[in-house]
Design a protein around this motif. Sequence first.
Motif, PDB file in Angstrom:
ATOM      1  N   ALA A   1       0.853  -1.181   0.000  1.00 59.58           N
ATOM      2  CA  ALA A   1       0.000   0.000   0.000  1.00 59.58           C
ATOM      3  C   ALA A   1       0.888   1.230   0.000  1.00 59.58           C
ATOM      4  CB  ALA A   1      -0.929   0.008   1.202  1.00 59.58           C
ATOM      5  N   GLN A   2       0.578   2.156  -0.881  1.00 62.04           N
ATOM      6  CA  GLN A   2       1.261   3.437  -0.933  1.00 62.04           C
ATOM      7  C   GLN A   2       0.326   4.475  -0.327  1.00 62.04           C
ATOM      8  OE1 GLN A   2       4.389   4.009  -2.302  1.00 62.04           O
ATOM      9  NE2 GLN A   2       4.235   6.049  -1.437  1.00 62.04           N
ATOM     10  N   PHE A   3       0.766   5.112   0.752  1.00 65.43           N
ATOM     11  CA  PHE A   3      -0.055   6.103   1.440  1.00 65.43           C
ATOM     12  C   PHE A   3       0.484   7.503   1.160  1.00 65.43           C
ATOM     13  CE2 PHE A   3      -0.242   2.237   4.008  1.00 65.43           C
ATOM     14  CZ  PHE A   3      -1.610   2.057   4.116  1.00 65.43           C
ATOM     15  N   ALA A   4      -0.418   8.447   0.991  1.00 64.29           N
ATOM     16  CA  ALA A   4      -0.067   9.872   0.909  1.00 64.29           C
ATOM     17  C   ALA A   4      -0.844  10.595   1.997  1.00 64.29           C
ATOM     18  CB  ALA A   4      -0.415  10.444  -0.457  1.00 64.29           C
ATOM     19  N   PHE A   5      -0.141  11.443   2.762  1.00 63.30           N
ATOM     20  CA  PHE A   5      -0.851  12.219   3.772  1.00 63.30           C
ATOM     21  C   PHE A   5      -0.344  13.654   3.754  1.00 63.30           C
ATOM     22  CE2 PHE A   5       2.802  10.581   6.191  1.00 63.30           C
ATOM     23  CZ  PHE A   5       3.252  11.722   6.854  1.00 63.30           C
ATOM     24  N   GLU A   6      -1.201  14.552   4.222  1.00 64.11           N
ATOM     25  CA  GLU A   6      -0.851  15.963   4.321  1.00 64.11           C
ATOM     26  C   GLU A   6      -1.354  16.499   5.649  1.00 64.11           C
ATOM     27  OE1 GLU A   6      -1.099  20.132   1.740  1.00 64.11           O
ATOM     28  OE2 GLU A   6      -2.086  18.312   1.012  1.00 64.11           O
ATOM     29  N   LEU A   7      -0.503  17.230   6.362  1.00 62.22           N
ATOM     30  CA  LEU A   7      -0.876  17.882   7.613  1.00 62.22           C
ATOM     31  C   LEU A   7      -1.303  19.304   7.284  1.00 62.22           C
ATOM     32  CD1 LEU A   7       2.049  16.641   9.887  1.00 62.22           C
ATOM     33  CD2 LEU A   7      -0.187  15.597   9.520  1.00 62.22           C
ATOM     34  N   CYS A   8      -2.559  19.578   7.491  1.00 68.32           N
ATOM     35  CA  CYS A   8      -3.094  20.879   7.087  1.00 68.32           C
ATOM     36  C   CYS A   8      -2.841  21.908   8.184  1.00 68.32           C
ATOM     37  CB  CYS A   8      -4.584  20.755   6.804  1.00 68.32           C
ATOM     38  SG  CYS A   8      -4.943  19.506   5.527  1.00 68.32           S
ATOM     39  N   ASP A   9      -2.019  22.867   7.872  1.00 61.84           N
ATOM     40  CA  ASP A   9      -1.653  24.005   8.710  1.00 61.84           C
ATOM     41  C   ASP A   9      -0.330  23.761   9.408  1.00 61.84           C
ATOM     42  OD1 ASP A   9      -1.537  26.398   9.934  1.00 61.84           O
ATOM     43  OD2 ASP A   9      -3.311  26.158  11.196  1.00 61.84           O
ATOM     44  N   ASN A  10      -0.290  23.003  10.505  1.00 64.71           N
ATOM     45  CA  ASN A  10       0.889  22.932  11.353  1.00 64.71           C
ATOM     46  C   ASN A  10       1.730  21.680  11.101  1.00 64.71           C
ATOM     47  OD1 ASN A  10       1.155  25.165  13.380  1.00 64.71           O
ATOM     48  ND2 ASN A  10      -1.000  24.650  13.715  1.00 64.71           N
TER      49      ASN A  10
END
Length: 557
Positions: free
Chosen positions: A169-178
Amino acid sequence: MSEDKFSLSRRKALAALGTIGVASAGAGLGTSAYFSDQETFENNSLTAGTLDMKVAATEYYSDWSPDEAQYAGMASDSDSTDIRLPPGDDQDDAQAIALDLDDNYQGEGDVYGAFFDAISSDENGNPYNEVNGGVAAAGDGGLCGTESDANGPVIIDIGDVKPGDFGGAQFAFELCDNPGYVWLTGGLRDASENGVTEPEDDDPDEEEGTVELLDEIQVAYSVGPINDNPSGFADNNGFEPVEQYTLREFLNRINNQPGTELSEGTMNAEQDGGTGEQGCFAGEAVHQVSVVWWLPIDHGNQVQSDSVSFDLGFYTEQCRHNDGEGMAPEPTTLTIDSPQGQGDGFANPWDVSETIAHVGSGSWGTVDRESTDSYKQGFYFAGDFDGLDELPSTYTVADIEEVSYWLYEPSNLDPSDIYLNIYTRPEGDSDDTVSWYDSRLQALPSDANGGSPNFTPGEWNEFSTASGASNTLTWSDGSRSGLDFTLPLPTLDDVQSDAIDWSTYGPSLSTTHDYRDEEVLALSLQVASNNTDLEAYIDDVTVRLRNGDTLRLDLEP
C-alpha cells in the motif's frame, strides 16, 4: 490475508500569537493646551491553529496473473535489481522475485511503468483499491481542502495468497496548517487457521493452534514512495525499507501506543518549536509512506487456509511545544465509592490518599494492618466484574499487549506487595483449577526483573508486563506449578509464545500448560501481606490489547 482496515486519529493544535499595548506622553509649560499623542494597537485577536491530517492510499498486488506475466519473470541472480524482495528471512539472499527486462517484455515503451500499471489494477484494468482517489490524486494540488479523511475503509483485501505473491500500500498524507510528529499505527484484529488441510497437516512445520501465515509473510515499510512512479518494489530509486519483519513482528511493532514513530520527518523538531529527537513532517505538503509485503517461495504447506486481518493507520501530534513521546489515553476515573474501591469480593475496602497521586489528585492504598483481623484487599478490572466497557467482552491471554500499574511506598518493597493476577474463564473441563476460574497467573513486584526490581522508596515506580520495561513482571501459577520455584520466572512474552513447562522453573515442578487461548475472566490487583508496617498506594492502571483497545484507570478518593 483477508482484511486490512485503515483508521486515523487527529489531534488539534494550538498556535497563536497576539499582543496589545498603549503608549502616551504629555508635556506643557506656559501653554493653554497639553501636547498629547496616542498610539494604539486595535482589534487584537487570538486564533487557535489547526492540525488536521488528510490521507489517500493506493494498493498494489502481484499474483503473476497473465496481464503481469508478459512483463515479469522469476530471477535468481544478484544482478536483477529492478524488483528485489527476499524470498526468506535473509535480506541478503540473492534469489529474488525480479523484473526480467531483457527476456519477458516484448513490447515498446516503459516496461517498468507498464509492469506496475498492471499490478495496480486487476485483469479487467480496474484499480485494485484506492482510498480518496489514490496517491495520484494527492499529487494534483494536495489533500488539504478536500474530504480526504479515512474512517475505516479496507485497503488490502486478498483472498487467495500464494507463494511468490507480493503487494503493498502506498499512502499519501498531508498535515493541514501545522507541522506534526507522525506514527504508523495498527495491529492484529483476527487470525485463524480455518481448519487444517491434509497437506498442511503433513507439513513438518505445521504447528497446531498457530497461524503460520503471520510468521511467513514478510513486511517492510519506508517513508517515501515505493518508487518514482510512485509505485514499485525496487531496492533502489526511492524505496529504502527501514527493516524487514514477519507480519506478526510488524503488527506487534505498530501496535505499541501510539504506534511506531516515523522518525524520518522532513524537518528537525527544533526547527518548529518541538523538543523531541523524532523528526517532524512539514505542514501543507504531501508526504508518502510505503508498506510492502511478500509471501516467500521457499516454504511448504503450513500456511494453507490461514487468514489474517489487521489495521493500518496514522496518528499525529503537533510538533510545536511537544516532545514527540505521544499522548497516553485519557483515563477512566474510579472513585473509592465504586464497587472496586469498596473491595467487592474482598475483606477490606481500599484506603485512600488525597495527596499521593500518579495521575489526578489521589490514589488507593493499603489498610492499617494493626487495626484489622483480615488484611486481604483487592479489586477486579478488565473483565466480568467491573462494569467497564473500554475493552471487548471476550479476549484471550494471547490478546494482551501490556498491563501496567504504578506503585508507591515510603519504604522498600514488601515480598507480598500489591500484585497482579490474571484469571481465565472456566471451561468446564477437568483442567479447570477451581469452579470459578480456569487458571490464575500471579505476578509479584518483588519477582520483577528476575527478582531484582528497580524500586525507589518515596517515588512512583511502574510495574509492567512488557519486556524491557523498568520492572518487567514475571508469572507463577501456584495451583498448577506449586510454589517451589526458582527465579527468573516466565514473562508474559514467554506465556504468549508457547506452552509453559513449569519443570524448568523448579526441581519439584512437572506440569506443562498452554495459557494462550484461554479467555480472560478478569484482572485483579491484590495485596495479602500481613506486614503491619506496610504502607503502599497504587494508581494509573493500564491494560492495552494487541488490537489497540485500551483501558486506563485513574484511582481517586
